[in-house]
Design an enzyme around this catalytic site. Sequence first.
Site: not given
Ligand SMILES: NC(=O)c1ccc[n+]([C@@H]2O[C@H](COP(=O)([O-])OP(=O)(O)OC[C@H]3O[C@@H](n4cnc5c(N)ncnc54)[C@H](O)[C@@H]3O)[C@@H](O)[C@H]2O)c1
Length: 343
Positions: A40, A128, A153, A157, A203-204
């Site tokens: 991010s 998820s 992955y 979860k 992602n789509l």
């Molecule tokens: N986006 C989806 O489609 C989706 C679907 C189901 C579940 N999720 C879950 O939701 C959560 C958020 O997803 P998102 O889409 O916002 O992802 P994202 O990658 O945009 O956000 C995750 C954030 O966590 C930070 N991060 C990762 N590992 C880290 C660590 N060890 N220490 C500090 N920061 C760390 C990354 O820099 C990022 O900013 C995740 O756990 C993901 O698995 C997402």
Amino acid sequence: MIKQEKVLVTGGTGYIGSHTAVELINSGFDVLIVDDLSNSDISALNGIEKITGVRPEFENFDLCDKSGVRELFNKYKISSVIHFAAFKAVGESVQLPLKYYRNNLVSLLNLLDEANDGKTEALVFSSSCTIYGQPKDLPVTEDAPVIPAESPYGNTKQICEEIIRDTCSVNEKIKAISLRYFNPVGAHETGLIGELPSGVPTNLVPFITQAAAGIRKELRVFGDDYNTPDGSCIRDFIHVVDLAKAHVVALNRILGHNQKSNYEFFNIGTGNGISVLQLIKTFEDVTGVKLNYKIVEKRPGDIEQIWADTTIANRELGWKAEMGVREMMDTAWKWQQNIANKK
Ligand SMILES: NC(=O)c1ccc[n+]([C@@H]2O[C@H](COP(=O)([O-])OP(=O)(O)OC[C@H]3O[C@@H](n4cnc5c(N)ncnc54)[C@H](O)[C@@H]3O)[C@@H](O)[C@H]2O)c1
């Protein structure tokens, strides 16, 4: 000086975390974000500030650093944690399983160690619908069997949910809710925060918006001979702001002592299945931009169709997704145009 109670939002500069930070601030919570910016950009804080008028406190470090997590909990009074931080690219997790197991499990373990020490009592966890795989019955309910995960992955979860469940079962002071997200898409209506994939989107919807913006030459649709009405896969797309609001509601449920047990889990979707081709057509319709897409081979590991039964989440959380696919596509496009204008 009395330390003010904060909600720790891990991964709060990421896609779902930044939208949730906005909803938390708008609901009066004092938000502290930890993110190592591995997926991010720090500019998300500007977006959050522009929307809410509040710039959340921010600490940049890796949650796998145990001493860093300990120092954080000593420095701030953290009354609750919403744990988003994780790696989330399914395909990459197959290639690099240890990277995913280490990051997604160790970060949770470090946070739970602090909770076990009595420093925080409320945890909301990002789970998820991948934990269901391809369910036999649709829509899928929370008591559908959790089957062996298709990817490391997905397995992280499942394991994280088990770790939280087992911890809650021996420490009644820790109260947790796992939210099993379906497919979050869209962006904040202001276009100031949204999904910012690094490199080629996996992602789509970011792929659709980048293809529409001319960043990607061609959009590939993986398979049109699935056993679905138009042959493409079906998902339960949910607007990210609806999803963000579910976190506020879940946190209030814990803090208000309204849980039925100290570990609960809920499906967070709209309850409607939309096909990939329907989504593409809606995007074209809403934006007036024609997409150049091509049907290609099915992708191994993709499930055919899934959508949520949200009865329990609607009833227990008093929450319901409100936004439709048109708003999802409209806001995603607004965000894409906003990023393009910044460059
Ligand atoms: N986006 C989806 O489609 C989706 C679907 C189901 C579940 N999720 C879950 O939701 C959560 C958020 O997803 P998102 O889409 O916002 O992802 P994202 O990658 O945009 O956000 C995750 C954030 O966590 C930070 N991060 C990762 N590992 C880290 C660590 N060890 N220490 C500090 N920061 C760390 C990354 O820099 C990022 O900013 C995740 O756990 C993901 O698995 C997402």
